[in-house]
Write an enzyme that holds these catalytic residues in place. Structure first.
Site, PDB file in Angstrom:
ATOM      1  N   LYS A 117       5.772  29.455  20.457  1.00  0.00           N
ATOM      2  CA  LYS A 117       4.792  28.729  21.269  1.00  0.00           C
ATOM      3  C   LYS A 117       5.011  28.857  22.774  1.00  0.00           C
ATOM      4  O   LYS A 117       4.063  28.819  23.548  1.00  0.00           O
ATOM      5  CB  LYS A 117       4.763  27.253  20.865  1.00  0.00           C
ATOM      6  CG  LYS A 117       4.135  27.057  19.488  1.00  0.00           C
ATOM      7  CD  LYS A 117       3.408  25.745  19.384  1.00  0.00           C
ATOM      8  CE  LYS A 117       2.460  25.718  18.209  1.00  0.00           C
ATOM      9  NZ  LYS A 117       3.140  25.816  16.897  1.00  0.00           N
ATOM     10  N   GLU A 143      -3.181  19.560  24.472  1.00  0.00           N
ATOM     11  CA  GLU A 143      -3.252  18.764  23.264  1.00  0.00           C
ATOM     12  C   GLU A 143      -2.033  19.111  22.416  1.00  0.00           C
ATOM     13  O   GLU A 143      -1.462  20.181  22.560  1.00  0.00           O
ATOM     14  CB  GLU A 143      -4.520  19.115  22.473  1.00  0.00           C
ATOM     15  CG  GLU A 143      -4.369  20.271  21.461  1.00  0.00           C
ATOM     16  CD  GLU A 143      -4.155  21.638  22.089  1.00  0.00           C
ATOM     17  OE1 GLU A 143      -4.384  21.787  23.298  1.00  0.00           O
ATOM     18  OE2 GLU A 143      -3.743  22.571  21.354  1.00  0.00           O
ATOM     19  N   SER A 179       8.269  32.716  12.839  1.00  0.00           N
ATOM     20  CA  SER A 179       7.572  32.083  13.969  1.00  0.00           C
ATOM     21  C   SER A 179       8.383  30.973  14.626  1.00  0.00           C
ATOM     22  O   SER A 179       8.228  30.698  15.805  1.00  0.00           O
ATOM     23  CB  SER A 179       6.211  31.543  13.522  1.00  0.00           C
ATOM     24  OG  SER A 179       6.361  30.615  12.458  1.00  0.00           O
TER      25      SER A 179
HETATM   26  C1  PLP Z   1       2.593  25.865  15.647  1.00  0.00           C
HETATM   27  C2  PLP Z   1       3.345  26.743  14.740  1.00  0.00           C
HETATM   28  C3  PLP Z   1       2.691  27.622  13.852  1.00  0.00           C
HETATM   29  C4  PLP Z   1       1.212  27.679  13.688  1.00  0.00           C
HETATM   30  O1  PLP Z   1       0.501  28.019  14.852  1.00  0.00           O
HETATM   31  P1  PLP Z   1      -0.195  29.431  14.977  1.00  0.00           P
HETATM   32  O2  PLP Z   1      -1.086  29.297  16.155  1.00  0.00           O
HETATM   33  O3  PLP Z   1      -0.942  29.687  13.716  1.00  0.00           O
HETATM   34  O4  PLP Z   1       0.870  30.422  15.190  1.00  0.00           O
HETATM   35  C5  PLP Z   1       3.473  28.451  13.066  1.00  0.00           C
HETATM   36  N1  PLP Z   1       4.819  28.423  13.120  1.00  0.00           N
HETATM   37  C6  PLP Z   1       5.477  27.592  13.951  1.00  0.00           C
HETATM   38  C7  PLP Z   1       6.966  27.604  13.964  1.00  0.00           C
HETATM   39  C8  PLP Z   1       4.769  26.722  14.790  1.00  0.00           C
HETATM   40  O5  PLP Z   1       5.436  25.891  15.612  1.00  0.00           O
END
Ligand code: PLP
Length: 415
Positions: free
Chosen positions: A90, A112, A383
């Site tokens: 993020k 947000e 992610s």
């Molecule tokens: C917020 C988040 C997501 C989902 O958000 P995307 O915009 O779909 O990437 C996925 N993995 C993690 C670790 C997150 O914090």
């Protein structure tokens, strides 16, 4: 992709469905996106890349996953976005947008947040770049995510509770848009995924594309080949598009967007509830938060409450570009339920010493079930890390019979 050649439409999806009051802000942002991001005016992209390195900890490694490779009899690589400052992808986007706001001469940031991950990343970026920041968060979410609320406040941000509606992400987005419309002169809205009106979806994708820019090079160097398949979990879809962007033109690379199948794909229309967040797999076309895309909505077009064991995937819409790539059969939309995601969370922790975010665990659960279809070389985007999820993993694991989980009795009732 300049304004003259791209109008913000991905086939049927995308666009700028915003109130008149927001159009000047949207046009100003479009202009700034073209000049600073696409044309590197005043060295914006150079500064962005430097700050991603020094503050964000990039580049992140692409790691060969030895035990998973053995288990699935193929080569599994993990793109380690969990190692970015803050513990997830993020920050790539938040840092880019807060820096862009600075170049635009803005003096104030609003954002947000749902579970608080995007709000936390934005608060960190705003502190780093010395910008005042206010984060809108549903009251219910504030009560559920107290550590993230504290993190944002530690970084000097204000957290504004949103009490309308169900007090969750959807209402928080609407409130942030309202603030932005009222204060367009001095304020930039840092949106948290590849959603919202043009140019947000392309801009957020471009900031997140650093994931696949690095991974493509790293795969060439380390594996000597591009992956046969790339897997990423999809909520709004920003880590997904970030991991896919540089591979889209490689036709031999299959791209899998793994959505949250929740407890079931069956929808209770009467109750207005979807027990999943699988908008790509089960949604229909509509307009949400300024863009036409695929949504979980009832027959009257009311947005349904969505569900996932992972709060970051719990969103009723999805980015318009991803919806389009799925329609074009370039991206495969698949989904994984809560139980399998939780099991994968435990498995990855034990096999690789990597505690993934519950969101990320969905991608690894898909690998577990479908590795035979994914080819010889698979790249999974990690992610984020799972430290934020420990409380809910204890609660959710204790409710289920997950035989590979550690003994949960000692943790019943949380920490
Ligand atoms: C917020 C988040 C997501 C989902 O958000 P995307 O915009 O779909 O990437 C996925 N993995 C993690 C670790 C997150 O914090």
């Amino acid at each position: 992709m300049s304004k003259t050649t791209f109008d913000g439409k991905f086939g049927e999806y995308g666009g700028q469905y915003v109130p008149e009051a927001l159009m000047p802000a949207i046009e100003e942002l479009e202009d700034a996106y073209e000049r600073y991001v696409l044309e590197n005016e005043d060295g914006f992209m150079d500064e962005f890349r430097r700050r991603l390195r020094e503050f964000g900890g990039r580049p992140t490694p692409t790691q060969y996953a030895e035990r998973l490779s053995e288990r699935y009899d193929c080569d599994v690589y993990m793109k380690r976005e969990d190692l970015v400052h803050g513990g997830a992808h993020k920050l790539n986007n938040a840092l880019g947008q807060v820096l862009l706001a600075k170049y635009m001469g803005k003096e104030r940031i609003v954002a947000e947040t749902g579970a608080g991950q995007h709000g936390t990343a934005t608060a960190m970026a705003a502190a780093h770049l010395d910008m005042p920041c206010e984060v809108y968060m549903g009251e219910r979410d504030i009560n559920r995510q107290r550590p993230n609320v504290f993190r944002m406040r530690l970084n000097g941000s204000e957290v504004n509770p949103v009490t309308v509606g169900r007090g969750t992400l959807k209402e928080a987005i609407s409130e942030t848009m309202r603030d932005w419309a009222t204060n367009v002169e001095n304020t930039h809205y840092v949106i948290g995924s590849i959603v919202g009106p043009h140019p947000f979806p392309v801009m957020v994708r471009d900031f997140q594309s650093v994931i696949s820019e690095e991974a493509r090079k790293q795969m060439r160097e380390q594996a000597g080949t591009l992956p046969d398949s790339v897997l990423a979990c999809a909520g709004g879809g920003s880590n997904t598009m970030g991991a896919f962007a540089e591979f889209v033109a490689d036709e031999d690379v299959s791209l899998y967007a793994v959505e949250a199948g929740g407890s079931t794909l069956e929808v209770d229309e009467e109750a207005g509830v979807a027990p999943n967040s699988a908008s790509l797999s089960t949604g229909s076309e509509g307009v949400l938060h300024g863009a036409r895309t695929k949504l979980l909505q009832d027959r009257d077009g009311q947005i349904m409450e969505s569900h996932s064991v992972s709060s970051g995937l719990d969103y009723a819409g999805v980015g318009p570009e991803l919806a389009h790539l799925v329609d074009e059969d370039r991206v495969l939309a698949v989904n994984i339920g809560d139980d399998d995601a939780l099991t994968a969370f435990h498995r990855l922790s034990q096999l690789e010493g990597v505690i993934p975010a519950l969101e990320t665990a969905h991608a690894f659960a898909y690998l577990e079930e479908h590795h035979e279809e994914l080819g010889d070389t698979v790249l999974v985007n990690v992610s984020g890390r799972g430290d934020k999820d420990l409380e809910s993993v204890i609660e959710e694991t204790s409710k289920r019979d997950i035989d590979i989980a550690p003994d949960m009795d000692a943790f019943a009732g949380g920490f």
